[in-house]
Design a protein around this motif. Structure first.
Motif, mmCIF file in Angstrom:
data_model
loop_
_atom_site.group_PDB
_atom_site.id
_atom_site.type_symbol
_atom_site.label_atom_id
_atom_site.label_comp_id
_atom_site.label_asym_id
_atom_site.label_seq_id
_atom_site.Cartn_x
_atom_site.Cartn_y
_atom_site.Cartn_z
ATOM 1 N N ILE A 66 10.274 0.621 10.130
ATOM 2 C CA ILE A 66 11.505 0.892 9.026
ATOM 3 C C ILE A 66 10.598 1.299 7.860
ATOM 4 O O ILE A 66 9.350 0.880 7.931
ATOM 5 N N LYS A 67 10.955 2.277 7.019
ATOM 6 C CA LYS A 67 10.054 2.898 5.535
ATOM 7 C C LYS A 67 11.035 2.671 4.676
ATOM 8 O O LYS A 67 12.117 3.367 4.780
ATOM 9 N N ARG A 68 10.676 2.259 3.493
ATOM 10 C CA ARG A 68 11.391 2.770 2.226
ATOM 11 C C ARG A 68 10.536 3.279 1.323
ATOM 12 O O ARG A 68 9.322 2.966 1.151
ATOM 13 N N GLU A 69 11.043 4.039 0.634
ATOM 14 C CA GLU A 69 10.311 4.867 -0.671
ATOM 15 C C GLU A 69 11.103 4.790 -1.867
ATOM 16 O O GLU A 69 12.208 4.929 -1.848
ATOM 17 N N ALA A 126 12.926 3.375 -11.664
ATOM 18 C CA ALA A 126 11.534 3.312 -11.028
ATOM 19 C C ALA A 126 11.702 2.581 -9.753
ATOM 20 O O ALA A 126 11.210 3.002 -8.739
ATOM 21 N N GLY A 127 12.230 1.239 -9.705
ATOM 22 C CA GLY A 127 12.264 0.549 -8.504
ATOM 23 C C GLY A 127 13.340 0.949 -7.562
ATOM 24 O O GLY A 127 13.517 -0.264 -6.504
ATOM 25 N N GLN A 128 14.438 1.619 -7.839
ATOM 26 C CA GLN A 128 15.358 1.894 -7.006
ATOM 27 C C GLN A 128 14.940 2.607 -5.747
ATOM 28 O O GLN A 128 13.858 3.398 -5.682
ATOM 29 N N SER A 129 15.440 2.356 -4.653
ATOM 30 C CA SER A 129 15.091 2.850 -3.380
ATOM 31 C C SER A 129 15.525 4.222 -3.372
ATOM 32 O O SER A 129 16.968 4.582 -3.464
ATOM 33 N N PHE A 168 15.888 -3.582 4.320
ATOM 34 C CA PHE A 168 14.923 -2.702 3.510
ATOM 35 C C PHE A 168 14.618 -3.549 2.174
ATOM 36 O O PHE A 168 13.432 -2.993 1.387
ATOM 37 N N ASP A 169 15.492 -4.384 1.712
ATOM 38 C CA ASP A 169 15.243 -4.938 0.604
ATOM 39 C C ASP A 169 14.069 -6.079 0.532
ATOM 40 O O ASP A 169 13.456 -6.536 -0.482
ATOM 41 N N ARG A 170 13.553 -6.106 1.753
ATOM 42 C CA ARG A 170 12.501 -7.130 1.909
ATOM 43 C C ARG A 170 11.106 -6.647 2.142
ATOM 44 O O ARG A 170 10.301 -7.342 2.380
ATOM 45 N N LEU A 171 11.177 -5.316 1.957
ATOM 46 C CA LEU A 171 9.835 -4.533 2.554
ATOM 47 C C LEU A 171 9.143 -4.756 1.221
ATOM 48 O O LEU A 171 9.472 -4.944 -0.049
ATOM 49 N N GLU A 172 7.727 -5.008 1.490
ATOM 50 C CA GLU A 172 6.634 -5.172 0.209
ATOM 51 C C GLU A 172 6.654 -3.598 -0.382
ATOM 52 O O GLU A 172 6.734 -2.519 0.381
ATOM 53 N N ASN A 173 6.498 -3.653 -1.631
ATOM 54 C CA ASN A 173 6.018 -2.342 -2.257
ATOM 55 C C ASN A 173 5.140 -2.630 -3.384
ATOM 56 O O ASN A 173 5.097 -3.686 -3.939
#
Length: 383
Positions: A360-363, A330-333, A64-69
């Motif tokens: 997979i999804k991260r917000e 702000a940048g915390q999952s 999850f830490d490699r997801l783009e955001n």
């Protein structure tokens, strides 16, 4: 009859967790003097294709830490699609011995250490008359509600810490108790200090057509910069269950709640554990979270099966955001989730092949989000 079939399903799930294969695990067994010795393991290929961002970790598991955001957490992958990779780092080797007095000793490793390719210690423990000492699965853990996945790290929200820690454990009947090496992190705090071991208690049993597990955990979260120190008590709990609906179909699920113990909320935070607390002035404040998973397995016969699963975790950053300001978190999952579906095939004993689709999804706390679609392939040969 249904109860016996369910127990066999639970044992198969445990085999998946320990040996990484949906099928009966084997070992090479022999006697050395008065000792019974088993050597076991497997060679395994994992391959992945990422349609979007390259989110593959070692063993090709999704990270999850490699997801783009939008906050740029993985800016190197912007506008790049299509990533393939393969490795054999999950391959494993283990030894078990039983002495004439009934003392069991297990030592096991794989090759996921150092980012992949280096030998990593998984298990190293002894056990006698219900007393276990060494490193093995945390007692705040259960495989009862897990869905079989090809992804080595599996779904968010599984029951407890899906990892191994140094511990002292006592088991009697369905109950087990342990003192374990603690695990926590503190946002924006001074140096963290392990002041006490983590205490856990777990019950795991089956009755009729149902197998179930429940556990409690308590730990102390301490920060200390040499001049000022503070601590808080964290706790966590989970429930997990599996039921055989028919000879072919099982359903399973898990629920976890944590407060000041988010390392034990599986796959929360950046990838495996969110911060358990934060420092507000001279006071340490705990952070809570919850998660769960649900899945189903269908045995098609002939060594073939289909498995589908969904997992979700969410961490409550509201108090930290209010006390520290929006920029600090702000940048915390805030939430991680995953959907997986796979087909597994065992053409002959001790051989498994499978293919899996993942989403997979991260917000993040600031509302930015990112997702990824993936395909996995695995081939495993046990001995």
């Amino acid at each position: 009859m249904q109860s016996n079939k369910l127990r066999m399903a639970i044992r198969a799930t445990a085999a998946v967790a320990v040996f990484g294969v949906a099928g009966q695990a084997s070992a090479v067994s022999f006697s050395a003097g008065d000792y019974d010795v088993s050597v076991y393991g497997y060679g395994r290929l994992n391959a992945s294709y990422d349609f979007d961002a390259n989110v593959a970790n070692s063993t090709r598991s999704a990270a999850f830490d490699r997801l783009e955001n939008a906050a740029g957490a993985n800016a190197q992958n912007d506008d790049i699609t299509g990533h393939f990779g393969a490795d054999a780092f999950q391959s494993r080797l283990g030894f078990k011995t039983t002495s004439p007095e009934g003392v069991n000793v297990t030592v096991e490793g794989d090759f996921r250490g150092g980012g992949g390719g280096s030998l990593r210690l998984r298990h190293a423990f002894g056990e006698y008359n219900g007393v276990l000492m060494g490193q093995t699965w945390s007692n705040f853990n259960s495989f009862v509600g897990n869905t079989s996945t090809l992804d080595f790290d599996s779904l968010p929200g599984l029951a407890g810490l899906q990892g191994r820690v140094a511990q002292a454990r006592y088991t009697t009947g369905p109950m087990s108790f342990s003192l374990e090496q603690p695990s926590f992190s503190v946002l924006n705090g001074p140096d963290e200090r392990n002041s006490l071991p983590t205490f856990t208690a777990r019950m795991e049993d089956s009755q009729g057509g149902l197998s179930y597990s429940a556990a409690l955990l308590a730990n102390q979260v301490t920060v200390d910069n040499g001049a000022d120190d503070d601590s808080a008590v964290g706790f966590a709990t989970f429930v997990a269950a599996k039921m055989a609906l028919t000879d072919m179909i099982t359903i399973q699920g898990t629920l976890t709640y944590t407060d000041g113990a988010n390392d034990y909320l599986y796959r929360s935070g950046e990838n495996f554990g969110a911060a358990s607390a934060y420092v507000n002035g001279n006071s340490i404040e705990t952070i809570s979270g919850y998660g769960g998973s649900v899945g189903a397995g269908v045995n098609l016969g002939g060594g073939r099966s289909i498995n589908i699963g969904y997992g979700y975790v969410e961490v409550d950053w509201d108090d930290a955001e209010s006390d520290l300001g929006a920029a600090a978190v702000a940048g915390q999952s805030e939430s991680n989730q995953a959907i997986m579906a796979n087909y597994q095939w065992t053409p002959v004993r001790n051989v498994m092949m499978g293919v899996e689709y993942q989403f997979i999804k991260r917000e993040n706390v600031d509302g930015t989000d990112s997702d990824a679609n993936r395909l996995l392939f695995a081939a495993q040969y046990n001995f």
